[in-house]
Design a protein around this motif. Sequence first.
Motif, PDB file in Angstrom:
ATOM      1  N   THR A   1       0.872  -1.172   0.000  1.00  0.00           N
ATOM      2  CA  THR A   1       0.000   0.000   0.000  1.00  0.00           C
ATOM      3  C   THR A   1       0.911   1.224   0.000  1.00  0.00           C
ATOM      4  O   THR A   1       2.133   1.097   0.119  1.00  0.00           O
ATOM      5  CB  THR A   1      -0.895   0.067   1.256  1.00  0.00           C
ATOM      6  N   ASP A   2       0.321   2.400  -0.053  1.00  0.00           N
ATOM      7  CA  ASP A   2       1.109   3.612   0.085  1.00  0.00           C
ATOM      8  C   ASP A   2       1.742   3.662   1.470  1.00  0.00           C
ATOM      9  O   ASP A   2       1.173   3.168   2.444  1.00  0.00           O
ATOM     10  CB  ASP A   2       0.218   4.838  -0.078  1.00  0.00           C
TER      11      ASP A   2
ATOM     12  N   LEU B   1       2.690   6.205   4.384  1.00  0.00           N
ATOM     13  CA  LEU B   1       2.206   7.535   4.742  1.00  0.00           C
ATOM     14  C   LEU B   1       2.938   8.098   5.944  1.00  0.00           C
ATOM     15  O   LEU B   1       3.255   7.371   6.883  1.00  0.00           O
ATOM     16  CB  LEU B   1       0.714   7.480   5.081  1.00  0.00           C
TER      17      LEU B   1
ATOM     18  N   TRP C   1      -4.660  15.409   7.905  1.00  0.00           N
ATOM     19  CA  TRP C   1      -4.776  14.329   6.902  1.00  0.00           C
ATOM     20  C   TRP C   1      -5.950  13.391   7.190  1.00  0.00           C
ATOM     21  O   TRP C   1      -6.253  12.523   6.386  1.00  0.00           O
ATOM     22  CB  TRP C   1      -3.471  13.527   6.785  1.00  0.00           C
TER      23      TRP C   1
ATOM     24  N   TYR D   1      -6.567  11.607   0.301  1.00  0.00           N
ATOM     25  CA  TYR D   1      -6.451  10.235  -0.187  1.00  0.00           C
ATOM     26  C   TYR D   1      -4.982   9.878  -0.299  1.00  0.00           C
ATOM     27  O   TYR D   1      -4.127  10.758  -0.322  1.00  0.00           O
ATOM     28  CB  TYR D   1      -7.119  10.086  -1.568  1.00  0.00           C
ATOM     29  N   SER D   2      -4.700   8.582  -0.426  1.00  0.00           N
ATOM     30  CA  SER D   2      -3.332   8.182  -0.727  1.00  0.00           C
ATOM     31  C   SER D   2      -3.094   8.402  -2.218  1.00  0.00           C
ATOM     32  O   SER D   2      -4.039   8.547  -3.006  1.00  0.00           O
ATOM     33  CB  SER D   2      -3.117   6.715  -0.361  1.00  0.00           C
TER      34      SER D   2
ATOM     35  N   GLY E   1      -1.941   6.179  -4.200  1.00  0.00           N
ATOM     36  CA  GLY E   1      -2.474   4.977  -4.830  1.00  0.00           C
ATOM     37  C   GLY E   1      -3.972   5.093  -5.058  1.00  0.00           C
ATOM     38  O   GLY E   1      -4.490   4.722  -6.110  1.00  0.00           O
TER      39      GLY E   1
ATOM     40  N   ARG F   1      -1.718  -0.052   9.196  1.00  0.00           N
ATOM     41  CA  ARG F   1      -1.124   0.025   7.858  1.00  0.00           C
ATOM     42  C   ARG F   1      -0.688   1.452   7.509  1.00  0.00           C
ATOM     43  O   ARG F   1       0.337   1.658   6.881  1.00  0.00           O
ATOM     44  CB  ARG F   1      -2.120  -0.452   6.804  1.00  0.00           C
ATOM     45  N   PHE F   2      -1.523   2.431   7.894  1.00  0.00           N
ATOM     46  CA  PHE F   2      -1.250   3.794   7.426  1.00  0.00           C
ATOM     47  C   PHE F   2      -0.619   4.682   8.495  1.00  0.00           C
ATOM     48  O   PHE F   2      -0.021   5.691   8.165  1.00  0.00           O
ATOM     49  CB  PHE F   2      -2.517   4.404   6.824  1.00  0.00           C
TER      50      PHE F   2
ATOM     51  N   PHE G   1     -10.015   6.595   1.935  1.00  0.00           N
ATOM     52  CA  PHE G   1      -8.613   7.017   1.906  1.00  0.00           C
ATOM     53  C   PHE G   1      -7.769   6.227   0.921  1.00  0.00           C
ATOM     54  O   PHE G   1      -7.076   6.806   0.107  1.00  0.00           O
ATOM     55  CB  PHE G   1      -7.999   6.910   3.311  1.00  0.00           C
TER      56      PHE G   1
ATOM     57  N   MET H   1      -8.298   0.744  -1.913  1.00  0.00           N
ATOM     58  CA  MET H   1      -7.866  -0.604  -2.302  1.00  0.00           C
ATOM     59  C   MET H   1      -8.175  -1.628  -1.217  1.00  0.00           C
ATOM     60  O   MET H   1      -7.537  -2.668  -1.130  1.00  0.00           O
ATOM     61  CB  MET H   1      -6.380  -0.613  -2.685  1.00  0.00           C
TER      62      MET H   1
END
Lengths: 462, 120
Positions: free
Chosen positions: A120-121, A123, A129, A135-136, A138, A420-421, B65, B68
């Motif tokens: 994933t991206d 960040l 944010w 948004y990312s 991706g 994840r982010f 966000f 995916m």
Amino acid sequence: MSGPRVIVVGTGPAGVRAAQALVEAGVRPIVVDEGNRAGGQVYRRQPEGFKRDYATLYGSEAAKAQALHRDFDALRDRIDYRGDTLAWNVSAQQLHTVHPASGETHDIDFDALIVCAGATDRLMPVTGWNQAGCYSLGASQIALKAQACAIGSRVVFMGSGPLLYLVASQYVKAGAKVEAVLDTSPAMPPLAALRGLLSRPQLLWRGLQLQAMLKRAGVALLKGITPVRIDSTPEQGVTGVTVRDARGRTRLFAADAVGLGWHLRAESQLADLARCEFEFEPLSRQWLPRIDEDGRSSTAGVYLAGDGVRILGADGAEAAGRLAALAALHDLQQGSERYQAEQGPLRATLATMDRFRQGLLLAFPWPHQQAAALPDEAVVCRCEAVSAGELRRCVRELGSQEVNRAKAFSRVGMGRCQGRFCGHGAAEVIAAEARIPIASVGRIRGQAPVKPIMMSTQEVAQ
Amino acid sequence: MSAASFPAPGARFVRLAETGRPAVRLSIDGQAVTAMQGDTLLVAVLSHQRSLRRSEFGDGARAGFCLMGACQDCWVWTESGQRLRACSTPAAEGMAVRTTPPASHWPVTPDLQMVQGREL
């Protein structure tokens, strides 16, 4: 069924090439795909009924995308394909899957598991944010590629890395209004970066062309910026982006959407659950599963390939997927001829890609210093709106110098995205507050289920 | 009935191409809207309004966000309280979604149905 039981997780470039190598050797693998059309995120297919051609969708990579889709479609009858299926846990020689729509679960025994879970991206939190309209990078690209939409009517892209310029140029080509491209990396990369970047001169050239194209299109292109905040109102969501430019001046760009990202991070949860060892990579300041040159993890029978273990991009993922499958076949005594014949060239390809990756990381570094400068009121964890100040309080008052401990006290990383982010940014906040090296903060451990599933999901003995 | 090919007032997403697709009708919080065949639920909603839901933690509106299936920021609900991940759910004719979870009861998820079934 006789023959070895091999599972491939993922149908991006690595997963497709792994499955193909297995089929060539006469093995019928189970292929688990969270989506249902193969291609991964990079070569993601648009839904049925969309009419844009490959050149429009994938630009310079159109031929590769088309080849990957065609080759996967040709495999369909020779693999056990499980679409719309989430691989949510790994235990000893068993993969646990669920088909969320029906609730159907499977516990699948394997002799070899090839995890090609992608990325994933990556960040770094920026004040604001968590507001609607962020948004990312991706995500910005998926909106365009898979849905023919822009994320807003006036878009700013901020971050660093090749995807920043690629997505911005794709938006401009598709007719979207791009207000600015704001890069946290300096205008002049260090010499060491150039050495790496020159290992794939065509890609370097393409990157420079993208930047030139953006300038010609009149897009403000700033390098060496420091993000200050994403401005917003409760009704509108994002209204603009404020940064400090390379000369220290404050600049405001009006926008109703922002795409953010600093390279990618590996989806390494399944590797973690399979008890693969991880190692710290100083250049990208993150923990990644340890693999040998061919994709073998430290857990026997578990192989890792593609951006889910090393961020080498789509071309690297194709090579890594094939090599991991050939290594698995060799280890299962299903033939070593192809492995021996192709191992050298595939390893050489991966080594070149890795030199390029290192060049990219030096030219577009992860801006870890932003974590220390993040104001206390900034949200680090978007899922549960936990602030940098709260995380720092846990470090100072509760002695949380390790990221899983800090997670337990602050809830950073415990929400829906499972870290994840926020995980990488949170680790940097902790390291800066505790004044300790980032490696010693550790990494958020993967937990099953790797994504939310219904509480009624039950494991069924097969 | 053909779907709109321009951004609706107040929309977040802007359609740039592929606007000749057949329309699908659905409802968002009881309001009838038109989307296009092949839209995800996320795009169907955000081509009419600026957000998908409100954060349960009081920090305002959210509009997805990662797109995916990794961040889970884009959850919406069916009228019966089932949770949907809007970025990976195709919009379908006749769908009715809510941007807030049902207020008066816990969502009737399959797990709750199972528990209720056991208690009867």
